[in-house]
Design a protein around this motif. Structure first.
Motif, short mmCIF file in Angstrom:
data_model
loop_
_atom_site.label_atom_id
_atom_site.label_comp_id
_atom_site.label_asym_id
_atom_site.label_seq_id
_atom_site.Cartn_x
_atom_site.Cartn_y
_atom_site.Cartn_z
N ASP A 148 -27.24 -16.33 40.86
CA ASP A 148 -28.11 -17.50 40.98
C ASP A 148 -27.27 -18.78 40.96
O ASP A 148 -26.47 -19.00 40.04
CB ASP A 148 -29.10 -17.50 39.81
N MET A 149 -27.47 -19.63 41.96
CA MET A 149 -26.70 -20.87 42.05
C MET A 149 -26.83 -21.73 40.80
O MET A 149 -25.85 -22.33 40.34
CB MET A 149 -27.16 -21.67 43.28
N GLU A 150 -28.01 -21.80 40.21
CA GLU A 150 -28.20 -22.64 39.04
C GLU A 150 -27.33 -22.19 37.86
O GLU A 150 -26.94 -22.99 37.03
CB GLU A 150 -29.67 -22.66 38.62
N LYS A 151 -27.05 -20.90 37.81
CA LYS A 151 -26.22 -20.38 36.73
C LYS A 151 -24.73 -20.43 37.06
O LYS A 151 -23.89 -20.41 36.17
CB LYS A 151 -26.61 -18.94 36.41
N TYR A 152 -24.42 -20.49 38.35
CA TYR A 152 -23.02 -20.37 38.76
C TYR A 152 -22.45 -21.64 39.38
O TYR A 152 -21.35 -21.62 39.91
CB TYR A 152 -22.87 -19.20 39.74
N GLY A 157 -14.67 -8.41 51.33
CA GLY A 157 -13.98 -7.22 50.84
C GLY A 157 -14.88 -6.03 50.63
O GLY A 157 -15.98 -5.93 51.21
N ASP A 158 -14.42 -5.12 49.76
CA ASP A 158 -15.20 -3.91 49.48
C ASP A 158 -16.51 -4.24 48.76
O ASP A 158 -17.51 -3.53 48.92
CB ASP A 158 -14.37 -2.96 48.60
N TYR A 159 -16.49 -5.30 47.98
CA TYR A 159 -17.70 -5.80 47.32
C TYR A 159 -17.87 -7.27 47.69
O TYR A 159 -16.88 -7.96 47.96
CB TYR A 159 -17.60 -5.66 45.79
N VAL A 160 -19.09 -7.73 47.69
CA VAL A 160 -19.33 -9.13 48.02
C VAL A 160 -20.38 -9.71 47.08
O VAL A 160 -21.42 -9.10 46.83
CB VAL A 160 -19.77 -9.31 49.50
N ILE A 161 -20.04 -10.86 46.51
CA ILE A 161 -20.97 -11.60 45.65
C ILE A 161 -21.64 -12.66 46.52
O ILE A 161 -20.97 -13.43 47.21
CB ILE A 161 -20.22 -12.27 44.48
N VAL A 162 -22.97 -12.70 46.49
CA VAL A 162 -23.74 -13.60 47.34
C VAL A 162 -24.53 -14.58 46.48
O VAL A 162 -25.23 -14.16 45.54
CB VAL A 162 -24.70 -12.79 48.25
N LEU A 163 -24.41 -15.86 46.79
CA LEU A 163 -25.17 -16.90 46.08
C LEU A 163 -26.64 -16.89 46.54
O LEU A 163 -26.91 -16.77 47.73
CB LEU A 163 -24.58 -18.27 46.34
N THR A 164 -27.54 -17.04 45.59
CA THR A 164 -28.96 -17.16 45.91
C THR A 164 -29.50 -18.44 45.27
O THR A 164 -28.93 -18.96 44.31
CB THR A 164 -29.77 -15.96 45.39
N VAL A 165 -30.62 -18.91 45.81
CA VAL A 165 -31.28 -20.09 45.27
C VAL A 165 -32.75 -19.77 45.08
O VAL A 165 -33.40 -19.25 45.99
CB VAL A 165 -31.13 -21.31 46.21
N LYS A 166 -33.25 -20.06 43.91
CA LYS A 166 -34.64 -19.76 43.59
C LYS A 166 -35.59 -20.44 44.58
O LYS A 166 -35.41 -21.61 44.93
CB LYS A 166 -34.95 -20.24 42.17
N ASP A 167 -36.56 -19.69 45.05
CA ASP A 167 -37.60 -20.18 45.97
C ASP A 167 -37.06 -20.57 47.35
O ASP A 167 -37.74 -21.26 48.10
CB ASP A 167 -38.34 -21.39 45.37
N LYS A 168 -35.86 -20.14 47.68
CA LYS A 168 -35.33 -20.42 49.01
C LYS A 168 -34.95 -19.11 49.69
O LYS A 168 -34.10 -18.37 49.19
CB LYS A 168 -34.12 -21.35 48.94
N ALA A 169 -35.60 -18.85 50.81
CA ALA A 169 -35.33 -17.62 51.54
C ALA A 169 -33.99 -17.72 52.26
O ALA A 169 -33.63 -18.77 52.76
CB ALA A 169 -36.45 -17.35 52.54
N PRO A 170 -33.25 -16.61 52.34
CA PRO A 170 -31.98 -16.64 53.08
C PRO A 170 -32.22 -16.79 54.57
O PRO A 170 -33.30 -16.49 55.07
CB PRO A 170 -31.36 -15.28 52.74
#
Length: 650
Positions: free
Chosen positions: A620-624, A585-598
């Motif tokens: 952050d995946m660990e929080k979500y 959509g107009d905004y996008v939420i993207v999951l990230t993982v610590k120490d892992k490059a996309p």
């Protein structure tokens, strides 16, 4: 055990025939399987070899073999076919048997013993077997009953001949069977309950025997087996971490990575790099692991309490003081007696044919016993008033929301509910990972009440303490969910306060977003970090922030997300990069993982309006990962802050 005791146990046991079959193994072929019940195998024609839990026997005509449930049996046939009868049965000792017989049974369960021989009068046995097989396959009840009579005659005649021949039964090596089973099935779901079912022993007995012999619990050994195989794959192949995780039995790559780090001290990628640079020298971790076990080497024994999840940090010493153990046992006995006095057990729905229905637990008047009767999906359950020692295997958030800090919680929730960490303290103990909870650890914690989501585990939990099956899908709103938990834990006032505070905080978070973006703006949640070659799009169910974004903040999904995911009540879908524009959509939420490059992102992603106009919010995946009511509220506030900050930066 002598044969007299053997027959006495048979005489005082309940025997159920499960099946009687005739098998033919074709020449130059093999056959292998685990015995699903105690079994007699009677070879009537042909030659070959059979391995029973590693012991080899020469097959020849009129060869008899007996083995217990869970035994691993493998046939190899040479130049001629082998024909044999296969009798499956279950045996259960009568509780009315004498103490001496019960003691003999528990020391050497005859239905699990292994023995093999070539009988001295095989034709008599063959006659019993043939009649038994024919009667069994006629099917009517009278003939089945006749087959059971023939079965008793077969056993009696066989034991007579074994006694004359001086054949001694071999006690089943339970631990060796379990180890072989784990090595063969490590990549499949394995739990202590499933192993207890395979070998027809109680969870406590099986775990105690394994730990006594190996120095570790069965599930610890499963984990260590998987990690050894993972190290082997990291060294000897170019498989990705996700591929390795799946190959060794973990569908969640993040859980696998955290578990690997706990076991090995580094992440899988770090381990692979250290091997490459020579900081770690290990040519064959799998073989080293197998060799390190030896044959139950005492060197394997460790002094820390082993639960389903091996913890290299912060393990607690076992309760060693006699008085402490006595106190623990008294607490457990008292809890079980209270539950038994209240309703006999934690009863299930009184109508076994009806579908369980969930109603909000209704708190009844506290009786003199200090118990409260509440209605649950499993029927009425008596729980203590104002319970102080609560164990929860999944819904940690609602428990904390009503002001209760549990004495035990699952490792999965403790590790992946990062927003809840400030509300916990060091007294909360790890009861094992989701899917492999340690009932031993739960028992040790002596809980007043257990909160579980897992219907399959309910029976085992109920043997420890009053247990409530908490099914969040039965509650329409978070407010209902928290109210229900408040009534379960006798914290109604705390639940009311949380619900009131929840409403205020939800409105404040929504107002923050209204002041930052247009009312009709759409938003999507995507994950390309934990998957490969495609994009995962998240709905409003499950983890990864969906509940916080769509339900609490009330943000608008794209039409495709609404129709293809939310309306179909799916938690997420995997889409190709070519169709990504239909979902974002107009905004996008993207999951990230610590120490892992996309990963390297394709042009279809880079050309999205949300990406080009810097309307990307990283979480952050660990929080979500968690999706409980309390975590979701804290996630919603975090997302609102991120959107507000993003808007103010433009």
């Amino acid at each position: 055990m002598n044969w007299e005791e053997y027959i006495q146990i048979w005489d005082t046991s309940w025997i159920q025939l499960v099946d009687i079959r005739q098998h033919v193994i074709r020449r130059q072929s093999k056959q292998q399987h685990l015995l699903p019940a105690s079994s007699f195998i009677f070879v009537v024609r042909g030659q070959g070899a059979v391995w029973l839990d590693g012991d080899r026997y020469q097959l020849e005509r009129f060869f008899v073999l007996h083995a217990g449930k869970g035994s691993n049996i493998r046939f190899e046939v040479g130049h001629e076919d082998v024909t044999y009868y296969y009798v499956l049965y279950r045996g259960t000792i009568s509780t009315k048997a004498s103490k001496s017989i019960l003691k003999s049974y528990h020391i050497n369960n005859p239905f699990q013993l292994q023995y093999a021989c070539k009988p001295i009068s095989p034709v008599v046995l063959y006659r019993h077997m043939e009649s038994m097989y024919e009667e069994w396959n006629r099917r009517p009840a009278m003939e089945r009953f006749q087959a059971k009579i023939q079965f008793y005659q077969f056993v009696y005649t066989l034991v007579q001949q074994l006694q004359l021949q001086g054949v001694a039964p071999k006690e089943t090596d339970l631990v060796e069977q379990i180890i072989q089973y784990i090595h063969k099935h490590y990549y499949e779901p394995i739990s202590l309950e499933s192993m207890a079912e395979v070998w027809n022993y109680s969870i406590q007995y099986l775990s105690r025997q394994f730990k006594r012999r190996t120095g570790r619990s069965p599930i610890e050994y499963v984990i260590q087996t998987r990690m050894a195989k993972a190290k082997e794959l990291l060294i000897q192949t170019d498989a990705t971490v996700q591929e390795i995780a799946v190959n060794v039995g973990y569908s969640d790559v993040f859980y696998f990575t955290r578990l690997f780090k706990k076991q090995v001290g580094t992440t899988p990628v770090q381990y692979k790099n250290k091997v490459k640079t020579g900081l770690i020298v290990s040519d064959s971790p799998w073989q080293e692991f197998l060799s390190s076990m030896g044959k139950y080497s005492p060197a394997c024994y460790i002094d820390h309490d082993n639960h389903y999840q091996l913890r290299l940090e912060g393990d607690k010493q076992m309760l060693k003081g006699i008085e402490t153990k006595k106190g623990l046992m008294l607490m457990l006995v008292l809890t079980l007696l209270l539950a038994a006095c209240g309703n006999g057990n934690t009863s299930r729905n009184s109508n076994p044919g009806a579908e369980p229905t969930q109603s909000t637990p209704s708190n009844q008047a506290v009786e003199k016993t200090g118990l409260r009767k509440i209605a649950t999906v499993m029927g009425d359950v008596n729980v203590p008033a104002n319970p102080q020692r609560v164990v929860v295997d999944w819904d940690l958030g609602p428990v904390l929301a009503v002001g209760v800090i549990p004495v035990g919680a699952s490792n999965t929730q403790l590790e992946y509910s990062q927003f809840l960490k400030p509300f916990l303290d060091e007294t909360v103990q790890d009861i094992g990972a989701e899917g492999s909870i340690s009932f031993e650890k739960v028992l040790e914690l002596a809980p007043d009440v257990i909160i579980t989501w897992n219907k399959d585990a309910y029976s085992n939990y109920s043997k420890i303490a009053p247990t409530v099956l908490f099914d969040t899908s039965k509650y329409a709103t978070i407010q209902e969910e928290i109210t229900a938990m408040g009534e379960i834990l006798d914290r109604e006032e705390e639940a009311k306060h949380f619900v009131a505070d929840f409403e205020k905080r939800k409105i404040a978070a929504r107002d923050k977003i209204k002041n930052a973006i247009a009312n009709d703006a759409t938003i999507s949640i995507v994950d390309y970090i934990t998957v490969e070659k495609f994009l995962m799009v998240i709905g409003n169910l499950g983890e990864r922030g969906g509940r916080a974004t769509y339900d609490i903040l009330g943000m608008k999904p794209t039409p495709k997300v609404q129709s293809e995911i939310i309306d179909k009540e799916m938690s997420r879908v995997e889409v190709s990069w070519e169709t990504v524009n239909d979902y974002v959509g107009d905004y996008v939420i993207v999951l990230t993982v610590k120490d892992k490059a996309p990963p390297k992102l394709p042009s279809t992603w880079k050309m999205l309006d949300a990406v080009k106009n810097n309307r990307v919010i990283e979480i952050d995946m660990e929080k979500y990962f968690a999706a409980d009511s309390y975590s979701s509220l804290l996630q919603a506030e975090d997302i609102a802050d991120k959107i507000s900050k993003l808007a103010s930066s433009k």
